[in-house]
Scaffold this motif. Structure first.
Motif, PDB file in Angstrom:
ATOM      1  N   GLN A  58     -27.529  19.330  11.183  1.00  0.00           N
ATOM      2  CA  GLN A  58     -26.406  20.230  11.435  1.00  0.00           C
ATOM      3  C   GLN A  58     -25.196  19.478  11.987  1.00  0.00           C
ATOM      4  O   GLN A  58     -24.066  19.800  11.652  1.00  0.00           O
ATOM      5  CB  GLN A  58     -26.828  21.338  12.410  1.00  0.00           C
ATOM      6  N   GLN A  59     -25.430  18.470  12.809  1.00  0.00           N
ATOM      7  CA  GLN A  59     -24.314  17.713  13.372  1.00  0.00           C
ATOM      8  C   GLN A  59     -23.526  16.999  12.272  1.00  0.00           C
ATOM      9  O   GLN A  59     -22.293  16.992  12.288  1.00  0.00           O
ATOM     10  CB  GLN A  59     -24.807  16.706  14.407  1.00  0.00           C
ATOM     11  N   THR A  60     -24.227  16.431  11.317  1.00  0.00           N
ATOM     12  CA  THR A  60     -23.573  15.771  10.184  1.00  0.00           C
ATOM     13  C   THR A  60     -22.717  16.772   9.415  1.00  0.00           C
ATOM     14  O   THR A  60     -21.577  16.487   9.050  1.00  0.00           O
ATOM     15  CB  THR A  60     -24.614  15.122   9.245  1.00  0.00           C
ATOM     16  N   ILE A  61     -23.255  17.953   9.191  1.00  0.00           N
ATOM     17  CA  ILE A  61     -22.523  18.992   8.471  1.00  0.00           C
ATOM     18  C   ILE A  61     -21.276  19.409   9.248  1.00  0.00           C
ATOM     19  O   ILE A  61     -20.193  19.546   8.676  1.00  0.00           O
ATOM     20  CB  ILE A  61     -23.444  20.197   8.187  1.00  0.00           C
ATOM     21  N   GLU A  62     -21.416  19.585  10.545  1.00  0.00           N
ATOM     22  CA  GLU A  62     -20.271  19.988  11.370  1.00  0.00           C
ATOM     23  C   GLU A  62     -19.175  18.928  11.370  1.00  0.00           C
ATOM     24  O   GLU A  62     -17.991  19.244  11.253  1.00  0.00           O
ATOM     25  CB  GLU A  62     -20.731  20.286  12.791  1.00  0.00           C
ATOM     26  N   ILE A  63     -19.573  17.669  11.486  1.00  0.00           N
ATOM     27  CA  ILE A  63     -18.601  16.575  11.477  1.00  0.00           C
ATOM     28  C   ILE A  63     -17.892  16.521  10.123  1.00  0.00           C
ATOM     29  O   ILE A  63     -16.667  16.474  10.053  1.00  0.00           O
ATOM     30  CB  ILE A  63     -19.278  15.225  11.784  1.00  0.00           C
ATOM     31  N   ALA A  64     -18.676  16.523   9.052  1.00  0.00           N
ATOM     32  CA  ALA A  64     -18.097  16.416   7.712  1.00  0.00           C
ATOM     33  C   ALA A  64     -17.186  17.606   7.399  1.00  0.00           C
ATOM     34  O   ALA A  64     -16.111  17.425   6.826  1.00  0.00           O
ATOM     35  CB  ALA A  64     -19.204  16.293   6.671  1.00  0.00           C
ATOM     36  N   ARG A  65     -17.584  18.815   7.767  1.00  0.00           N
ATOM     37  CA  ARG A  65     -16.729  19.977   7.523  1.00  0.00           C
ATOM     38  C   ARG A  65     -15.421  19.839   8.308  1.00  0.00           C
ATOM     39  O   ARG A  65     -14.342  20.105   7.788  1.00  0.00           O
ATOM     40  CB  ARG A  65     -17.409  21.281   7.913  1.00  0.00           C
ATOM     41  N   GLY A  66     -15.535  19.437   9.562  1.00  0.00           N
ATOM     42  CA  GLY A  66     -14.349  19.274  10.387  1.00  0.00           C
ATOM     43  C   GLY A  66     -13.350  18.308   9.783  1.00  0.00           C
ATOM     44  O   GLY A  66     -12.149  18.577   9.756  1.00  0.00           O
ATOM     45  N   VAL A  67     -13.846  17.204   9.275  1.00  0.00           N
ATOM     46  CA  VAL A  67     -12.962  16.173   8.721  1.00  0.00           C
ATOM     47  C   VAL A  67     -12.509  16.525   7.303  1.00  0.00           C
ATOM     48  O   VAL A  67     -11.318  16.497   7.003  1.00  0.00           O
ATOM     49  CB  VAL A  67     -13.662  14.792   8.732  1.00  0.00           C
ATOM     50  N   LEU A  68     -13.446  16.873   6.441  1.00  0.00           N
ATOM     51  CA  LEU A  68     -13.130  17.046   5.022  1.00  0.00           C
ATOM     52  C   LEU A  68     -12.494  18.392   4.687  1.00  0.00           C
ATOM     53  O   LEU A  68     -11.664  18.474   3.791  1.00  0.00           O
ATOM     54  CB  LEU A  68     -14.397  16.859   4.175  1.00  0.00           C
ATOM     55  N   VAL A  69     -12.878  19.444   5.387  1.00  0.00           N
ATOM     56  CA  VAL A  69     -12.366  20.779   5.071  1.00  0.00           C
ATOM     57  C   VAL A  69     -11.237  21.179   6.021  1.00  0.00           C
ATOM     58  O   VAL A  69     -10.194  21.668   5.599  1.00  0.00           O
ATOM     59  CB  VAL A  69     -13.496  21.838   5.103  1.00  0.00           C
TER      60      VAL A  69
ATOM     61  N   GLU B  20     -13.745  24.680   0.991  1.00  0.00           N
ATOM     62  CA  GLU B  20     -15.041  25.127   1.527  1.00  0.00           C
ATOM     63  C   GLU B  20     -16.076  25.242   0.408  1.00  0.00           C
ATOM     64  O   GLU B  20     -17.237  24.878   0.591  1.00  0.00           O
ATOM     65  CB  GLU B  20     -14.891  26.465   2.263  1.00  0.00           C
ATOM     66  N   ALA B  21     -15.663  25.720  -0.759  1.00  0.00           N
ATOM     67  CA  ALA B  21     -16.594  25.847  -1.888  1.00  0.00           C
ATOM     68  C   ALA B  21     -17.090  24.475  -2.351  1.00  0.00           C
ATOM     69  O   ALA B  21     -18.290  24.304  -2.628  1.00  0.00           O
ATOM     70  CB  ALA B  21     -15.914  26.582  -3.043  1.00  0.00           C
ATOM     71  N   GLN B  22     -16.194  23.505  -2.438  1.00  0.00           N
ATOM     72  CA  GLN B  22     -16.593  22.151  -2.815  1.00  0.00           C
ATOM     73  C   GLN B  22     -17.545  21.575  -1.777  1.00  0.00           C
ATOM     74  O   GLN B  22     -18.529  20.906  -2.114  1.00  0.00           O
ATOM     75  CB  GLN B  22     -15.372  21.247  -2.955  1.00  0.00           C
ATOM     76  N   PHE B  23     -17.243  21.840  -0.511  1.00  0.00           N
ATOM     77  CA  PHE B  23     -18.083  21.339   0.574  1.00  0.00           C
ATOM     78  C   PHE B  23     -19.484  21.935   0.474  1.00  0.00           C
ATOM     79  O   PHE B  23     -20.483  21.218   0.565  1.00  0.00           O
ATOM     80  CB  PHE B  23     -17.449  21.682   1.926  1.00  0.00           C
TER      81      PHE B  23
END
Length: 101
Positions: A21-32, A7-10
Motif C-alpha cells: 500500500q505504501q508503494t501505491i500511495e507514493i506512486a499515486r502521489g507523484v504520478l497522479v 487515475e484510470a491509467q494508474f
C-alpha cells in the motif's frame, strides 16, 4: 518529460502489480497528484532511492501495458547514423498507429 498518469491509467498499471500500500500511495502521489518525491522522503522517512523505486515500479508497469499489441520497447546505444534510422522507424510506426485509430 514529467511522468504523469490519469487515475484510470494508474489503476490499470497497478492492477496486476504485487506491491504494498505504501508503494501505491507514493506512486499515486507523484504520478497522479503531481507531488514531489522529496515530500515522501521527508514525511515517510525513506531514502530518495526507495521513493524513486516505488514510482518507477508503477511507471514501468504502465509503460509495459501501454504498448500496442505486436510492439516492443527497446533501448540501444548506436552510432549516430543508425540511431537516425531507428528514430525514423519509430516515427513511421507512430504514424501508422495513429492512422489506424
Amino acid at each position: 518529460m514529467k511522468k504523469q498518469l490519469t487515475e484510470a491509467q494508474f489503476q490499470a498499471a497497478i492492477k496486476s502489480l504485487d506491491v504494498g500500500q505504501q508503494t501505491i500511495e507514493i506512486a499515486r502521489g507523484v504520478l497522479v497528484e503531481g507531488q514531489q518525491q522529496s515530500s515522501f522522503v521527508k514525511s515517510l522517512s525513506l531514502t530518495r532511492g526507495a521513493v524513486s523505486q516505488a514510482v518507477q515500479r508503477v511507471w514501468a508497469a504502465f509503460e509495459a501495458k501501454s504498448l500496442p499489441e505486436g510492439y516492443e520497447r527497446v533501448s540501444a546505444v548506436l552510432p549516430e547514423h543508425q540511431a537516425f534510422i531507428v528514430k525514423k522507424w519509430a516515427q513511421d510506426a507512430a504514424r501508422k498507429r495513429e492512422a489506424k485509430q
